[in-house]
Design a protein around this motif. Structure first.
Motif, short mmCIF file in Angstrom:
data_model
loop_
_atom_site.label_atom_id
_atom_site.label_comp_id
_atom_site.label_asym_id
_atom_site.label_seq_id
_atom_site.Cartn_x
_atom_site.Cartn_y
_atom_site.Cartn_z
N LEU A 105 -22.25 49.78 52.07
CA LEU A 105 -21.23 50.82 52.51
C LEU A 105 -20.24 50.15 54.11
CD1 LEU A 105 -18.11 50.63 51.24
CD2 LEU A 105 -18.28 53.63 51.18
N GLU A 106 -20.94 50.48 54.92
CA GLU A 106 -19.74 50.25 56.59
C GLU A 106 -20.15 49.28 56.90
OE1 GLU A 106 -18.39 52.68 58.42
OE2 GLU A 106 -19.15 54.21 57.67
N GLY A 107 -20.87 48.45 57.01
CA GLY A 107 -21.29 47.17 57.90
C GLY A 107 -20.23 45.94 56.29
N LEU A 108 -19.90 46.62 54.79
CA LEU A 108 -19.45 45.36 54.51
C LEU A 108 -17.80 45.96 54.76
CD1 LEU A 108 -19.29 45.97 50.23
CD2 LEU A 108 -16.15 46.31 51.61
N ALA A 109 -17.43 46.97 55.30
CA ALA A 109 -15.66 47.92 55.30
C ALA A 109 -15.53 46.99 57.10
CB ALA A 109 -15.88 49.21 55.91
N TYR A 110 -17.08 47.14 57.96
CA TYR A 110 -16.38 46.10 59.83
C TYR A 110 -16.67 44.77 58.87
CZ TYR A 110 -17.63 50.64 62.39
OH TYR A 110 -17.42 51.81 63.99
N GLY A 111 -16.81 43.95 58.27
CA GLY A 111 -16.91 42.28 58.17
C GLY A 111 -15.69 42.30 57.30
N ASP A 112 -15.76 42.92 56.41
CA ASP A 112 -13.83 42.97 55.89
C ASP A 112 -12.59 42.76 57.19
OD1 ASP A 112 -11.85 42.92 54.22
OD2 ASP A 112 -12.43 45.44 53.58
N ALA A 113 -13.14 43.87 57.44
CA ALA A 113 -11.76 44.45 58.90
C ALA A 113 -11.74 43.20 59.26
CB ALA A 113 -12.22 45.86 59.04
N PHE A 114 -12.83 42.81 60.48
CA PHE A 114 -13.34 42.24 61.18
C PHE A 114 -12.52 40.52 61.21
CE2 PHE A 114 -16.29 38.56 62.78
CZ PHE A 114 -16.62 38.48 64.08
N ASP B 141 -9.13 44.79 50.54
CA ASP B 141 -9.46 45.01 49.04
C ASP B 141 -10.97 45.08 48.68
OD1 ASP B 141 -9.01 42.30 48.83
OD2 ASP B 141 -9.50 42.06 46.60
N ASP B 142 -11.85 44.33 49.28
CA ASP B 142 -13.06 43.84 49.37
C ASP B 142 -13.63 45.98 49.49
OD1 ASP B 142 -11.61 42.11 50.19
OD2 ASP B 142 -13.58 41.48 50.94
N THR B 143 -13.72 46.39 50.41
CA THR B 143 -14.02 47.82 50.64
C THR B 143 -13.02 48.93 49.87
OG1 THR B 143 -13.57 47.43 53.24
CG2 THR B 143 -13.95 49.51 52.72
N ALA B 144 -11.87 48.68 49.74
CA ALA B 144 -11.37 49.61 48.69
C ALA B 144 -12.17 49.72 47.59
CB ALA B 144 -9.63 49.60 48.41
N MET B 145 -12.45 48.10 47.02
CA MET B 145 -13.05 48.38 45.67
C MET B 145 -14.49 48.89 45.75
SD MET B 145 -11.09 44.94 43.65
CE MET B 145 -11.66 45.92 41.63
N ALA B 146 -15.17 48.37 47.38
CA ALA B 146 -16.84 48.88 47.01
C ALA B 146 -16.84 50.74 47.63
CB ALA B 146 -16.92 48.18 48.44
N LEU B 147 -15.69 51.18 48.01
CA LEU B 147 -15.58 52.47 47.94
C LEU B 147 -15.60 52.70 46.31
CD1 LEU B 147 -12.90 52.71 50.10
CD2 LEU B 147 -15.13 53.93 51.01
N ASP B 148 -15.05 52.55 45.37
CA ASP B 148 -14.32 53.38 44.21
C ASP B 148 -16.24 53.03 43.77
OD1 ASP B 148 -11.68 53.54 44.26
OD2 ASP B 148 -11.23 51.51 43.49
N LEU B 149 -16.92 51.52 43.48
CA LEU B 149 -17.89 51.65 43.35
C LEU B 149 -19.09 52.68 43.43
CD1 LEU B 149 -20.06 50.09 41.05
CD2 LEU B 149 -19.87 48.08 42.61
#
Length: 299
Positions: free
Chosen positions: A16-25, A58-66
């Motif tokens: 999830l951390e890597g996903l959020a970095y990729g999303d924001a980057f 939203d990529d990270t927001a939905m991953a957080l929910d999952l």
């Protein structure tokens, strides 16, 4: 091997951390923020985007929910997941959600028990084949990485909450399998991922990606495979996973390569980031990235 719940949580949170970095980057490279030539220069020089705060979408927001549903229930339970998606959307609809979610999630909020019917009504009754189920699913692959059959089943369950089309599901399955392989310490081999991906355009794209030379230019790969410009799973997942397979041990390089494909760049980078981080973690990323990326909520 049966994982302890805390080991599952740790693996999923790392992805999830890597996903959020990729999303924001990746979000930093959309044309609304700077002209394309300026973005190309940043990527060529590997110069971090200069904005002081990199917000995730939203990529990270939905991953957080999952991940929250996995931590609560130990598996995907569809109605609570649908309700979380709808509540998160209602709290902050400006996170960059696609047209399908703008249509679906307010309806789910009003009738959460009807999530399956509502998801199936999207796009003239075909269901969404967009990349939204794929963009959020890497942490699920990390969570279930001890059992690839369960990865496939759970990824499909998580996808159908919003993406009823078989190729929307296939995109999620492919990304989850790639993340699971990384969490097991293996490289995200595209042939192995394709073997577990349902037949159709996503799987076909993975096989084309597997045939590209590893040293190919990311721009060429994006032109061949698609980089999310059509916001479809088959136009997004093969390129993102090609980038992950090209740099399985170097998260930063994987994200620079993914950004060079442009397209739906926050989503392609979110996919790549979630997959590669499941193997590498995020500690090797530059300190300035850590300082700039919007933090994740602690719970």
């Amino acid at each position: 091997m049966v994982l302890h719940p805390e080991d599952r949580r740790r693996a999923a949170r790392t992805s999830l951390e890597g996903l959020a970095y990729g999303d924001a980057f990746g979000e930093r490279f959309f044309p609304r923020l700077r002209p394309l030539p300026a973005s190309r220069r940043l990527i060529a020089d590997r110069t971090a985007p200069p904005e002081p705060r990199w917000h995730w979408t939203d990529d990270t927001a939905m991953a957080l929910d999952l991940v929250a549903v996995l931590e609560t229930h130990g598996e995907v339970v569809a109605q609570p997941l649908a309700q979380r998606f709808a509540a998160t959307y209602r709290a902050d609809p400006g996170r960059g959600y696609g047209s399908g979610m703008h249509a679906l999630l307010p309806r789910v909020a009003a009738a959460p028990h009807a999530w399956e019917e509502l998801a199936g009504l999207l796009f003239g009754g075909e269901g969404s084949l967009g990349n939204g189920a794929a963009m959020r699913v890497a942490p699920l692959g990390a969570w279930f990485h001890d059992d690839l059959d369960r990865v496939v089943d759970q990824a499909a369950r998580s996808a159908r909450v919003t993406h009823a089309h078989p190729q929307g599901v296939a995109g999620a399955v492919a990304v989850a399998v790639a993340a699971a392989l990384c969490a097991r310490g293996e490289a995200p081999d595209l042939g192995a991922v394709a073997d577990r991906t349902p037949a159709g355009p996503v799987r076909d794209g993975l096989l084309r990606a597997a045939g590209l030379p590893p040293a190919a230019d990311p721009g060429r790969a994006a032109a061949e495979l698609g980089s999310g410009r059509q916001i479809r799973a088959d136009d997004t997942v093969p390129f993102a996973l090609w980038c992950a397979a090209r740099h399985p041990d170097d998260l930063e390089s994987a994200l620079w390569a993914t950004a060079a494909g442009f397209g739906d760049v926050d989503t392609t980078c979110a996919v790549t980031g979630g997959v590669v981080a499941a193997r590498t973690g995020v500690t090797a990323l530059p300190e300035e990235w850590r300082a700039r990326r919007e933090p994740l909520p602690e719970s």
